[in-house]
Motif scaffolding. Structure first.
Motif: not given
Length: 281
Positions: A34-38, A44-50
């Motif tokens: 759940v933490c990984i998904w959150l 993504e919402a903060n536009h931080i590239s993974i």
């Protein structure tokens, strides 16, 4: 009844350092997913590239977590605060430290204060790791002792078994994608965990025990902690295969986070166990 259940399976094991049960193991695994998904949704919402650099920047924080866990093992923290340094609460502690640093570093990059927020984030993790290692070194020199040969033996076991497993998968199975450094890091992290567990239980003078359910059951069944190596094979080989299938479907962001989580659950406890044995705590 609910209160007794919570105390039996969640609070008392943390408070008294008891071995894991099937109930809390499954619970923590679910919380991790759940933490990984959150975290994925937040990034993504903060536009931080993974991406790959993002994972590399987090590795020092994983090492920091493993070293910080040993601080509690030393018994130096005598107040009730010591429980936040135990598993699984320490994961939330590291998260609470890392996320503000990540957010601030990202803002610094956007304002042109640094060239790369990931480098700033990475070096912050390295600095915290060095500070923690400095404390552990001081503790070992003044309150216990430091056996570097134990650390060397465990690292040698981990390096050799990593090389053997890599050779098997890369050339025996023909999986060319094993040349990826992240997969190699994944293997090393879990081989370090298996090496530390095997050495600690079967070879170290201090009577360490395995706290995880499956590992403990297999050790009781076979009579040796070296059973951790085939157990790791049963998890890593299909795990890597499934991860690669997932990556080919184009889900790169969540792939990086899942891979990072898999590295973390091997590398962090491996570092913790090795450092405990070096310090004899």
């Amino acid at each position: 009844m609910i209160r007794e259940f919570i105390y039996k399976y969640y609070i008392d094991p943390i408070r008294y350092g008891q071995p894991y049960t099937l109930v809390d193991t499954l619970t923590y695994a679910l919380i991790l997913l759940v933490c990984i998904w959150l975290i994925y949704r937040w990034l993504e919402a903060n536009h931080i590239s993974i991406d790959r650099e993002f994972v590399y920047s987090l590795i020092p924080w994983v090492v920091f977590g493993g070293c910080l866990r040993v601080v509690e093992d030393t018994g130096y923290i005598t107040s009730d605060l010591h429980v936040i340094f135990t598993t699984p609460l320490i994961f939330f502690l590291i998260f609470a430290l890392a996320m503000p640093v990540l957010f601030i570093a990202n803002i610094c990059e956007k304002r042109g204060m640094v060239q790369s927020w990931k480098k700033l984030f990475q070096w912050t993790g390295i600095a915290l790791t060095l500070v923690t290692l400095g404390f552990l070194t001081w503790f070992g020199l003044t309150n216990a002792h430091i056996d570097t040969l134990v650390g060397l033996a465990i690292l040698t076991m981990a390096t050799v078994t990593t090389g053997l497993l890599y050779t098997l998968i890369r050339y025996g199975f023909g999986w060319h994608y094993m040349q990826d450094r992240l997969y190699q890091m994944l293997i090393f992290g879990h081989m370090l965990d298996a090496s530390a567990t095997s050495f600690g239980i079967d070879l170290h003078s201090v009577p360490y025990i395995e706290q995880h359910v499956v590992g403990s059951a297999l050790i009781d069944l076979t009579g040796t902690a070296f059973v951790m190596f085939p157990l790791k094979l049963l998890v890593l080989i299909p795990g890597i295969y499934i991860l690669e299938l997932y990556r080919r479907e184009g889900a790169s962001g969540i792939w990086y986070l899942i891979l990072l989580a898999m590295i973390m659950v091997g590398l962090a406890p491996g570092i913790r166990d090795m450092m405990r044995m070096v310090l004899y705590v």
